[in-house]
Write a protein that holds these residues in place. Structure first.
Motif, short mmCIF file in Angstrom:
data_model
loop_
_atom_site.label_atom_id
_atom_site.label_comp_id
_atom_site.label_asym_id
_atom_site.label_seq_id
_atom_site.Cartn_x
_atom_site.Cartn_y
_atom_site.Cartn_z
N GLY A 1 0.63 4.09 -2.74
CA GLY A 1 0.47 5.50 -2.41
C GLY A 1 1.49 6.35 -3.16
N ALA A 2 2.73 5.91 -3.17
CA ALA A 2 3.78 6.65 -3.86
C ALA A 2 3.52 6.67 -5.36
CB ALA A 2 5.14 6.03 -3.56
N PRO B 1 -12.46 13.96 20.59
CA PRO B 1 -13.80 13.49 20.23
C PRO B 1 -14.41 14.35 19.12
CG PRO B 1 -13.66 14.10 22.57
CD PRO B 1 -12.30 14.23 22.01
N VAL B 2 -14.27 15.65 19.22
CA VAL B 2 -14.75 16.52 18.16
C VAL B 2 -13.58 17.36 17.67
CG1 VAL B 2 -16.33 18.36 17.54
CG2 VAL B 2 -17.03 16.60 19.17
N PRO B 3 -13.22 17.27 16.41
CA PRO B 3 -12.06 18.01 15.93
C PRO B 3 -12.33 19.51 15.96
CG PRO B 3 -13.20 16.94 14.12
CD PRO B 3 -13.90 16.53 15.37
N GLU B 4 -11.25 20.24 16.21
CA GLU B 4 -11.37 21.70 16.25
C GLU B 4 -11.94 22.20 14.92
OE1 GLU B 4 -7.66 20.68 14.18
OE2 GLU B 4 -8.86 19.88 15.82
N SER B 5 -12.86 23.14 15.01
CA SER B 5 -13.43 23.63 13.74
C SER B 5 -13.33 25.14 13.69
CB SER B 5 -14.88 23.20 13.64
OG SER B 5 -15.58 23.60 14.80
N THR B 6 -13.28 25.67 12.49
CA THR B 6 -13.15 27.11 12.35
C THR B 6 -14.35 27.67 11.62
OG1 THR B 6 -11.82 26.60 10.41
CG2 THR B 6 -10.65 27.33 12.35
N THR C 1 0.82 -1.21 0.00
CA THR C 1 0.00 0.00 0.00
C THR C 1 0.86 1.26 0.00
OG1 THR C 1 -1.60 -1.25 1.27
CG2 THR C 1 -1.99 1.08 1.08
N LEU C 2 1.97 1.23 0.74
CA LEU C 2 2.87 2.39 0.73
C LEU C 2 3.35 2.67 -0.69
CD1 LEU C 2 5.16 2.07 3.89
CD2 LEU C 2 3.22 3.59 3.50
N ILE D 1 -1.91 7.63 19.92
CA ILE D 1 -2.50 8.95 19.94
C ILE D 1 -4.01 8.86 19.78
CG2 ILE D 1 -2.65 11.15 18.74
CD1 ILE D 1 0.52 9.54 18.30
N ARG D 2 -4.68 9.47 20.72
CA ARG D 2 -6.14 9.46 20.66
C ARG D 2 -6.63 10.62 19.83
NH1 ARG D 2 -9.87 8.08 25.10
NH2 ARG D 2 -10.71 9.99 24.23
N ASP D 3 -7.79 10.42 19.21
CA ASP D 3 -8.42 11.51 18.51
C ASP D 3 -9.20 12.35 19.49
OD1 ASP D 3 -8.14 11.79 15.65
OD2 ASP D 3 -8.67 9.67 15.61
N ARG E 1 3.91 5.03 20.07
CA ARG E 1 3.07 6.01 20.73
C ARG E 1 1.64 5.80 20.30
NH1 ARG E 1 7.06 10.98 20.54
NH2 ARG E 1 7.88 9.66 18.92
N LEU F 1 1.12 9.15 -6.54
CA LEU F 1 1.65 10.51 -6.57
C LEU F 1 2.64 10.69 -7.71
CD1 LEU F 1 2.09 10.85 -2.73
CD2 LEU F 1 0.46 12.09 -4.14
#
Lengths: 273, 357
Positions: A165-166, A268-273, A161-162, A264-266, A262, A169
């Motif tokens: 992906g390349a 819960p609600v991503p920052e929005s603008t 898959t890597l 990493i948790r997401d 490591r 591109l």
């Protein structure tokens, strides 16, 4: 409470005893190489005389061993990394068979491999007497380690898959191989390289049959020194060998240590603008 | 706008593209498909239905069986490998390069295209800003959360200004809440860019929300093509009806006044039909008002309070209970009798499709 303490004492004692079993001969050997007269003991005083004598008599074997191990590394890199890549990518039953076949030189006794090489190429005089003859034996013996080590890393990443992906591109095969495949199996290549150099420097079984008086390597010279010279000289030789090999082994350990993953948790609600 | 107005969106056609794997498995029956310029097309279906294979044929990651052709704006690209097709791709596992930083990933396609360094930097910055991940530029991939990886993957695919964007189950690896939020974002992004997008998913809610058109697939064939509304309200087959949303089924037979079943008579204005089964959605059933005549009478088999509404399972003497929704204030308990009205507009008769998918 008391039985706990006793248990701990027993465990500690056992561990120390095992360590001593492994380390004491090495320490004695090193001391023997630094003692003026081994049969008199340490009272005879410490000296570097034997080390210098080894250096004078066997310097060429040390440099030859280093040279062969580096050449061996180069060949196993050029042969082994693409082999591991192809084996990973094809993933067919045939590639499993090839993988097993590659392990053969480890399973077969070194002497047998060496005899096979001699009966096959022994007639080619200039090849038989050159250091490259030994190199061929070392490559046969160490290549599986390089392939295995790179295979292990490649199996842990989703290489297909890597690469896809390349490719999406715009990267062609060469770019994918150098930008994606090689950097991502870097650790496998490093570990394999150290393994190959270490094994090649210390290789005796094969080399003992393959060498000529003019193409002695370090371990062959060591056997030679033990067999025909004072014990102190053989021991001093061991000391030099250890000085060469221990840094390599330490580096191998450092690389083999798995990297901390490591998690990493997401949010819960991503920052929005 | 992140896309120069001059780049016209791409139209894609598949002409009798079939796919048989080396071991002889036919994963895709010959497929003809036209994807209009600028539309978002969703390929929807259960796993193994051929949707991902279709996407990979368009991408150039798979070759169709002999005779199949892939056309980009009318030009045959079947023989072109993916490197040359200039399509952006987002993978389910994201396929981000662990040996590069976020910026390195986003800029990789530009590096391959040998853009001047300054232009590369500017474009990367632009893409990171668009996906609102500027702060992550120098992070390595294993320092990112799933949602952040998703954004990097999108930024990387879009950085090279691809002719089309192909997304292979991009939200499957995320948890439900994040999936909903990102779905809205991807939808906005695709509308804004006006890019031709093909989106593969097995999630019908995702398909409804994102697709201009949906192609429902099953066993390597197209089961139905249509807008989300068409697929939902006029399913062409039992498979589609069952796969999209919830569907109630009642067995019985057509009578003079409607469809007669164990629990009553459902009004039917569709003319003559030999149907022994009718289908309707939960939202087309409601509890009859006081004094209003009932179409069906049943008893509550189970009731689930969902906060904003109550979901009722009503036993009407058929194999499966009817599913319907009532107001949150509905306090009907299990075993209580309910009188139901069915909206005749929502009643479907798929008997003519029997035997198809």
């Amino acid at each position: 409470m008391r039985s706990h303490k006793m248990l701990f004492g027993l465990q500690l004692g056992f561990t120390l005893a095992v360590c001593a079993f492994l380390i004491v001969p090495v320490v004695l050997s090193i001391l023997a190489g630094l003692t003026s007269n081994y049969f008199v003991g340490l009272e005879s005083g410490l000296t570097l005389r034997w080390v210098f004598e080894v250096w004078d008599g066997y310097r060429d074997t040390i440099f030859r061993s280093i040279g062969i191990s580096l050449a061996c590394l180069l060949v196993t890199l050029v042969l082994g990394v693409p082999t591991a890549y192809v084996l990973t990518r094809s993933g067919s039953r045939l590639s499993r068979v090839v993988e097993e076949l590659l392990m053969l030189p480890i399973a077969v006794p070194g002497l047998a491999t060496a005899l096979a090489l001699i009966s096959a190429y022994g007639g080619m005089g200039s090849f038989r007497t050159s250091w490259t003859f030994i190199l061929v034996g070392h490559v046969l013996f160490t290549l599986p380690f390089m392939v295995r080590s790179v295979l292990a890393v490649l199996a842990s990443i989703d290489l297909k898959t890597l690469e896809e992906g390349a490719a999406s591109l715009g990267a062609g095969f060469r770019q994918r191989f150098f930008d994606i495949v090689l950097p991502n199996c870097r650790n496998g290549i490093l570990a394999g390289s150290l393994m190959v150099v270490t094994l090649s420097i210390g290789e005796f079984n094969l080399t003992w049959l393959l060498h000529t008086p003019l193409t002695k390597t370090l371990p062959v010279g060591l056997a030679d020194a033990y067999a025909s010279l004072r014990l102190e000289i053989g021991s001093a030789y061991t000391l030099i060998f250890l000085l060469m090999i221990v840094p390599l082994l330490l580096a191998l350990q450092a690389i083999a240590r798995p990297r901390r993953k490591r998690f990493i948790r997401d949010d819960p609600v991503p920052e929005s603008t | 706008m992140t896309r120069p107005a001059s780049t016209k969106p791409l139209s894609i056609s598949l002409k009798s593209c079939a796919k048989t794997f080396a071991d002889g498995t036919r994963v895709l029956e010959p497929l003809d498909l036209d994807i209009h310029a600028g539309e978002t097309l969703v390929l929807l279906g259960p796993s193994g239905c051929g949707k991902t294979t279709t996407l990979r044929l368009i991408a150039g990651l798979e070759q169709p069986d002999a005779g199949g052709r892939v056309l980009f704006d009318g030009v045959d690209v079947t023989a072109q490998s993916i490197e040359l097709r200039n399509v952006g791709m987002v993978f389910q596992s994201y396929a981000l390069f662990p040996n590069m930083t976020v910026a390195g990933n986003v800029g990789y396609g530009l590096r391959i295209r040998k853009l001047p360094a300054a232009a590369q930097r500017a474009r990367v910055a632009e893409m990171l800003a668009m996906m609102r991940i500027e702060a992550l530029a120098d992070r390595s991939i294993d320092q990112l959360s799933g949602g952040q990886r998703q954004r990097v993957a999108l930024a990387r695919a879009l950085a090279v200004q691809p002719r089309a964007l192909l997304l292979d189950e991009p939200l499957t690896a995320l948890d439900a809440q994040l999936r909903d939020a990102l779905r809205v974002e991807i939808n906005q992004l695709l509308r804004e860019l006006g890019i031709t997008a093909i989106y593969v998913t097995h999630d019908q809610a995702e398909a409804m929300a994102l697709g201009d058109r949906i192609i429902v697939m099953s066993h390597g064939r197209v089961a139905q093509t249509g807008t989300p509304r068409e697929i939902y309200h006029q399913p062409a087959s039992h498979f589609v009806a069952g796969f999209i949303g919830t569907m109630n089924r009642l067995s019985g037979e057509m009578g003079a006044n409607g469809f007669v079943c164990a629990a009553g008579i459902v009004p039917w204005y569709g003319g003559h039909s030999a149907a022994d089964e009718i289908l309707f959605r939960p939202e087309d059933v409601r509890i009859a008002e006081e004094g209003e005549p009932a179409d069906l009478v049943g008893s509550v088999a189970a009731a689930f309070f969902l906060g904003d509404r109550t979901r009722l399972f009503v036993d009407v003497g058929d194999r499966q209970p009817l599913v319907m929704e009532s107001t949150a204030r509905c306090t009907r308990g299990v075993g209580e009798q309910v009188r139901l009205r069915v909206d005749p507009q929502g009643v479907l008769d798929l008997s003519s499709q029997r035997g198809s998918l």
